[in-house]
Design a protein around this motif. Structure first.
Motif, PDB file in Angstrom:
ATOM      1  N   ALA A 145     -10.578  -3.780  -3.069  1.00 62.41           N
ATOM      2  CA  ALA A 145     -11.290  -2.518  -3.290  1.00 62.41           C
ATOM      3  C   ALA A 145     -12.796  -2.761  -3.359  1.00 62.41           C
ATOM      4  CB  ALA A 145     -10.791  -1.848  -4.560  1.00 62.41           C
ATOM      5  N   ALA A 146     -13.202  -3.875  -3.950  1.00 66.81           N
ATOM      6  CA  ALA A 146     -14.634  -4.190  -4.041  1.00 66.81           C
ATOM      7  C   ALA A 146     -15.210  -4.539  -2.667  1.00 66.81           C
ATOM      8  CB  ALA A 146     -14.845  -5.346  -5.017  1.00 66.81           C
ATOM      9  N   LEU A 147     -14.452  -5.266  -1.847  1.00 69.34           N
ATOM     10  CA  LEU A 147     -14.920  -5.637  -0.508  1.00 69.34           C
ATOM     11  C   LEU A 147     -15.053  -4.433   0.412  1.00 69.34           C
ATOM     12  CD1 LEU A 147     -12.874  -8.897   0.190  1.00 69.34           C
ATOM     13  CD2 LEU A 147     -15.348  -8.710  -0.161  1.00 69.34           C
ATOM     14  N   HIS A 148     -14.199  -3.447   0.212  1.00 69.20           N
ATOM     15  CA  HIS A 148     -14.193  -2.255   1.066  1.00 69.20           C
ATOM     16  C   HIS A 148     -14.739  -1.055   0.300  1.00 69.20           C
ATOM     17  CE1 HIS A 148     -11.953  -3.939   4.463  1.00 69.20           C
ATOM     18  NE2 HIS A 148     -11.417  -4.719   3.550  1.00 69.20           N
ATOM     19  N   SER A 149     -15.902  -1.218  -0.267  1.00 69.87           N
ATOM     20  CA  SER A 149     -16.464  -0.148  -1.095  1.00 69.87           C
ATOM     21  C   SER A 149     -17.275   0.847  -0.279  1.00 69.87           C
ATOM     22  CB  SER A 149     -17.329  -0.748  -2.201  1.00 69.87           C
ATOM     23  OG  SER A 149     -18.384  -1.494  -1.619  1.00 69.87           O
ATOM     24  N   ALA A 150     -17.297   0.711   1.044  1.00 68.02           N
ATOM     25  CA  ALA A 150     -18.105   1.580   1.893  1.00 68.02           C
ATOM     26  C   ALA A 150     -17.543   2.985   2.110  1.00 68.02           C
ATOM     27  CB  ALA A 150     -18.332   0.918   3.248  1.00 68.02           C
ATOM     28  N   PRO A 151     -16.230   3.241   1.909  1.00 67.27           N
ATOM     29  CA  PRO A 151     -15.763   4.603   2.155  1.00 67.27           C
ATOM     30  C   PRO A 151     -16.529   5.609   1.300  1.00 67.27           C
ATOM     31  CG  PRO A 151     -13.895   3.158   1.905  1.00 67.27           C
ATOM     32  CD  PRO A 151     -15.122   2.355   1.553  1.00 67.27           C
ATOM     33  N   PRO A 152     -16.530   6.857   1.710  1.00 67.98           N
ATOM     34  CA  PRO A 152     -17.296   7.874   1.005  1.00 67.98           C
ATOM     35  C   PRO A 152     -16.780   8.167  -0.405  1.00 67.98           C
ATOM     36  CG  PRO A 152     -15.928   8.871   2.696  1.00 67.98           C
ATOM     37  CD  PRO A 152     -15.814   7.386   2.858  1.00 67.98           C
ATOM     38  N   LYS A 153     -15.547   7.784  -0.682  1.00 67.81           N
ATOM     39  CA  LYS A 153     -14.973   8.044  -1.997  1.00 67.81           C
ATOM     40  C   LYS A 153     -14.487   6.726  -2.589  1.00 67.81           C
ATOM     41  CE  LYS A 153     -13.665  12.628  -0.560  1.00 67.81           C
ATOM     42  NZ  LYS A 153     -12.632  13.583  -0.283  1.00 67.81           N
ATOM     43  N   PRO A 154     -14.452   6.606  -3.914  1.00 69.88           N
ATOM     44  CA  PRO A 154     -13.974   5.355  -4.518  1.00 69.88           C
ATOM     45  C   PRO A 154     -12.539   5.048  -4.105  1.00 69.88           C
ATOM     46  CG  PRO A 154     -14.767   6.892  -6.193  1.00 69.88           C
ATOM     47  CD  PRO A 154     -14.808   7.608  -4.890  1.00 69.88           C
ATOM     48  N   MET A 155     -12.273   3.775  -3.881  1.00 65.65           N
ATOM     49  CA  MET A 155     -10.942   3.343  -3.467  1.00 65.65           C
ATOM     50  C   MET A 155     -10.066   3.158  -4.707  1.00 65.65           C
ATOM     51  SD  MET A 155     -10.069   0.170  -0.937  1.00 65.65           S
ATOM     52  CE  MET A 155     -11.158   0.762   0.324  1.00 65.65           C
ATOM     53  N   LYS A 156      -8.858   3.714  -4.674  1.00 67.38           N
ATOM     54  CA  LYS A 156      -7.906   3.550  -5.767  1.00 67.38           C
ATOM     55  C   LYS A 156      -6.873   2.512  -5.348  1.00 67.38           C
ATOM     56  CE  LYS A 156      -8.262   8.402  -7.016  1.00 67.38           C
ATOM     57  NZ  LYS A 156      -7.544   9.674  -7.064  1.00 67.38           N
ATOM     58  N   TYR A 157      -6.211   1.925  -6.319  1.00 67.92           N
ATOM     59  CA  TYR A 157      -5.155   0.964  -5.994  1.00 67.92           C
ATOM     60  C   TYR A 157      -4.056   1.037  -7.038  1.00 67.92           C
ATOM     61  CZ  TYR A 157      -7.506  -1.866  -9.491  1.00 67.92           C
ATOM     62  OH  TYR A 157      -8.077  -2.295 -10.658  1.00 67.92           O
ATOM     63  N   HIS A 158      -2.833   0.713  -6.594  1.00 70.95           N
ATOM     64  CA  HIS A 158      -1.661   0.738  -7.465  1.00 70.95           C
ATOM     65  C   HIS A 158      -0.762  -0.442  -7.111  1.00 70.95           C
ATOM     66  CE1 HIS A 158      -2.491   4.850  -8.866  1.00 70.95           C
ATOM     67  NE2 HIS A 158      -2.951   5.028  -7.634  1.00 70.95           N
ATOM     68  N   THR A 208      -6.225   5.059  -0.827  1.00 69.01           N
ATOM     69  CA  THR A 208      -5.445   4.510  -1.929  1.00 69.01           C
ATOM     70  C   THR A 208      -4.669   3.317  -1.394  1.00 69.01           C
ATOM     71  OG1 THR A 208      -5.211   6.685  -2.956  1.00 69.01           O
ATOM     72  CG2 THR A 208      -3.663   4.974  -3.657  1.00 69.01           C
ATOM     73  N   LEU A 209      -4.815   2.190  -2.058  1.00 68.53           N
ATOM     74  CA  LEU A 209      -4.063   0.987  -1.700  1.00 68.53           C
ATOM     75  C   LEU A 209      -2.820   0.926  -2.587  1.00 68.53           C
ATOM     76  CD1 LEU A 209      -6.984  -1.622  -1.713  1.00 68.53           C
ATOM     77  CD2 LEU A 209      -6.143  -0.282   0.211  1.00 68.53           C
ATOM     78  N   VAL A 210      -1.718   0.467  -2.018  1.00 70.42           N
ATOM     79  CA  VAL A 210      -0.510   0.286  -2.817  1.00 70.42           C
ATOM     80  C   VAL A 210       0.135  -1.049  -2.433  1.00 70.42           C
ATOM     81  CG1 VAL A 210       1.025   1.559  -1.242  1.00 70.42           C
ATOM     82  CG2 VAL A 210       1.616   1.363  -3.650  1.00 70.42           C
ATOM     83  N   HIS A 211       0.481  -1.818  -3.459  1.00 64.45           N
ATOM     84  CA  HIS A 211       1.211  -3.076  -3.263  1.00 64.45           C
ATOM     85  C   HIS A 211       2.540  -2.920  -3.978  1.00 64.45           C
ATOM     86  CE1 HIS A 211       2.021  -7.328  -2.753  1.00 64.45           C
ATOM     87  NE2 HIS A 211       2.344  -7.387  -4.031  1.00 64.45           N
ATOM     88  N   VAL A 212       3.630  -3.229  -3.285  1.00 65.21           N
ATOM     89  CA  VAL A 212       4.966  -3.075  -3.857  1.00 65.21           C
ATOM     90  C   VAL A 212       5.537  -4.452  -4.142  1.00 65.21           C
ATOM     91  CG1 VAL A 212       7.278  -2.119  -3.522  1.00 65.21           C
ATOM     92  CG2 VAL A 212       5.296  -0.965  -2.508  1.00 65.21           C
TER      93      VAL A 212
END
Length: 173
Positions: free
Chosen positions: A104-117, A66-70
């Motif tokens: 998230a699109a560039l790092h789509s290789a992880p086994p699970k979908p990447m979330k972001y907030h 999960t990515l988070v930007h504050v």
């Protein structure tokens, strides 16, 4: 006084059954076997290195990222909201969301979908709170490596997160 001898025969101890779920190898998961990684992103080179590192961890442990930007309150006007300031804040939110989608699109290789907030708040407090609420196993974050007066005046986001987070924090230089 007569001393009695104690037998050296030891009964084998059995390990209690773990309630932890199993990983890919069939072993019980531990704190060193994370399932949920939180990566704070400020779009700096340090945070992008942390994302690359977390990407490899996610593959290794079959973990979700999960990515988070504050958006800091200094950049998010409060009660003195003028029309122009509100539009600048809206632009900053949209820009951050667009960058997060791209990452998230560039790092789509992880086994699970990447979330972001994209969230508002004082950066280190917001990261710690988000990690707690999302039951993050590990926070993986970059460090800008500030020293001297800059660090004294501004403090270190990574240092504050390390001090206050309830989960392990991995700081990538």
């Amino acid at each position: 006084m007569k001393r009695s001898r104690v037998s050296d025969k030891r009964t084998p101890k059995t390990e209690p059954k773990s309630k932890n779920p199993r990983n890919k190898q069939g072993n019980a998961r531990t704190a060193v076997d994370p399932r949920r990684l939180l990566i704070p992103i400020d779009f700096s080179a340090g945070s992008l290195r942390a994302l690359d590192f977390a990407d490899s961890l996610a593959r290794r442990f079959n973990a979700a990222i999960t990515l988070v930007h504050v958006i800091d309150p200094l950049h998010a006007p409060g009660r003195f909201d003028a029309t122009r300031l509100r539009s600048l804040r809206a632009e900053a939110l949209e820009d951050a969301k667009a960058k997060m989608v791209e990452l998230a699109a560039l790092h789509s290789a992880p086994p699970k979908p990447m979330k972001y907030h994209v969230i508002d708040g004082i950066i280190h407090d917001a990261i710690v709170k988000f990690a707690s609420e999302s039951k993050t196993d590990w926070i993986v974050m970059g460090s800008k490596g500030q020293t001297g007066v800059k660090r004294l005046l501004a403090g270190s986001v990574a240092e504050n997160v390390v001090r206050h987070a309830r989960c392990p924090v991995l700081v990538v230089p």
